[in-house]
Scaffold this motif. Structure first.
Motif, PDB file in Angstrom:
ATOM      1  N   GLU A   1       0.768  -1.090  -0.247  1.00  0.00           N
ATOM      2  CA  GLU A   1       0.083  -0.082  -0.012  1.00  0.00           C
ATOM      3  C   GLU A   1       0.887   1.378   0.155  1.00  0.00           C
ATOM      4  OE1 GLU A   1      -2.809  -0.019   3.193  1.00  0.00           O
ATOM      5  OE2 GLU A   1      -3.839  -1.867   2.647  1.00  0.00           O
ATOM      6  N   GLY A   2       1.948   1.262   0.555  1.00  0.00           N
ATOM      7  CA  GLY A   2       2.990   2.037   0.640  1.00  0.00           C
ATOM      8  C   GLY A   2       2.947   3.029   1.717  1.00  0.00           C
ATOM      9  N   GLN A   3       3.589   4.107   1.899  1.00  0.00           N
ATOM     10  CA  GLN A   3       3.713   5.172   2.904  1.00  0.00           C
ATOM     11  C   GLN A   3       2.466   6.008   2.678  1.00  0.00           C
ATOM     12  OE1 GLN A   3       5.240   4.563   5.682  1.00  0.00           O
ATOM     13  NE2 GLN A   3       5.488   6.381   6.762  1.00  0.00           N
ATOM     14  N   LYS A   4       1.748   6.121   3.686  1.00  0.00           N
ATOM     15  CA  LYS A   4       0.306   7.000   3.856  1.00  0.00           C
ATOM     16  C   LYS A   4       0.467   8.062   4.366  1.00  0.00           C
ATOM     17  CE  LYS A   4      -3.017   3.220   2.785  1.00  0.00           C
ATOM     18  NZ  LYS A   4      -3.889   2.319   3.157  1.00  0.00           N
ATOM     19  N   LYS A   5       1.342   7.933   5.520  1.00  0.00           N
ATOM     20  CA  LYS A   5       1.376   9.179   6.551  1.00  0.00           C
ATOM     21  C   LYS A   5       2.873   9.405   7.119  1.00  0.00           C
ATOM     22  CE  LYS A   5      -0.812  11.638  10.356  1.00  0.00           C
ATOM     23  NZ  LYS A   5      -1.775  11.642  11.371  1.00  0.00           N
ATOM     24  N   GLY A   6       3.257  10.531   7.078  1.00  0.00           N
ATOM     25  CA  GLY A   6       4.604  10.951   7.461  1.00  0.00           C
ATOM     26  C   GLY A   6       5.814  10.475   6.558  1.00  0.00           C
ATOM     27  N   PHE A   7       6.737  11.517   6.433  1.00  0.00           N
ATOM     28  CA  PHE A   7       7.755  11.526   5.410  1.00  0.00           C
ATOM     29  C   PHE A   7       9.221  11.425   6.269  1.00  0.00           C
ATOM     30  CE2 PHE A   7      10.741  13.553   2.367  1.00  0.00           C
ATOM     31  CZ  PHE A   7      10.982  12.657   1.440  1.00  0.00           C
TER      32      PHE A   7
END
Length: 223
Positions: free
Chosen positions: A217-223
């Motif tokens: 799904e990948g990174q949805k929140k936070g970088f």
């Protein structure tokens, strides 16, 4: 990928949290009082103001770490101004900081260990192995390039005004290119970073930790 405003606000809370006032006010007061009186009085007033801000936060039980940092920074800056006997000497620490951050950003890019990844790792505690993946690292490399350009522009403006001996314009340039630009860059970095991670198709941090197999799904929140 849609990113709502509340998500961005949450990400910036730990960065802003009332620090702007402590960082911006002393140098502006220094320049203003130097124009009205002299270098000695300006240094005393700026240092006293920084001390008052630090004491106020301590008494109110607020986070005084950054106010204390502002006090130490103001003390160093005021000392350099008195030693050099020029108002622009007050801004030497800021110029040195810009130089150091620019150098660190460039070295991190050369070593292919981007500064933005290190900053995120230290802030969030995410595993370094995740940042160095080929389907993750490009996002942090590109954001680091963005940061390097910002500090190169900031340093150029600082050096031009410093050599011209224009303390007033240097104070305003430092203020504008300080927190306002930093906050704007952080917002753009976050929006771009989340979008870029999605395009790269790598796993999110939690998916990486759990050892999940693609598709992710990948990174949805936070970088």
């Amino acid at each position: 990928m849609a990113i709502n405003s509340q998500e961005i606000i949450d990400e910036l809370k730990s960065v802003i949290s009332g620090r702007t006032f402590d960082a911006v006010l002393p140098p502006l007061v220094f320049v203003f009082t130097n124009n009205l009186f002299n270098l000695n009085i300006a240094a005393i007033i700026a240092l006293s103001l920084a001390a008052i801000l630090a004491i106020r936060r301590f008494i109110k039980g607020e986070n005084w770490f950054y106010a204390l940092g502002g006090l130490l920074g103001t003390g160093l800056a005021a000392g350099l101004a008195l030693i050099s006997r020029t108002a622009t000497g007050y801004f030497i620490p800021g110029i040195i900081t810009s130089i150091l951050i620019l150098i660190i950003a460039l070295i991190s890019l050369i070593l292919k260990k981007p500064l933005a990844a290190w900053a995120s790792h230290l802030t969030r505690g995410w595993p370094l192995e995740w940042f160095w993946r080929d389907d993750i690292k490009p996002a942090y490399q590109e954001v680091t390039i963005f940061w390097a350009v910002l500090f190169a522009v900031r340093l150029t403006v600082q050096l031009i005004l410093f050599r011209a001996g224009d303390a007033t314009r240097l104070a305003w340039a430092n203020t504008i290119l300080g927190w306002p630009v930093t906050i704007s860059v952080l917002i753009l970095s976050y929006i771009y970073g989340i979008w870029r991670l999605k395009k790269l198709g790598g796993p999110g941090v939690d998916e990486f930790r759990e050892g999940k197999e693609p598709p992710w799904e990948g990174q949805k929140k936070g970088f």
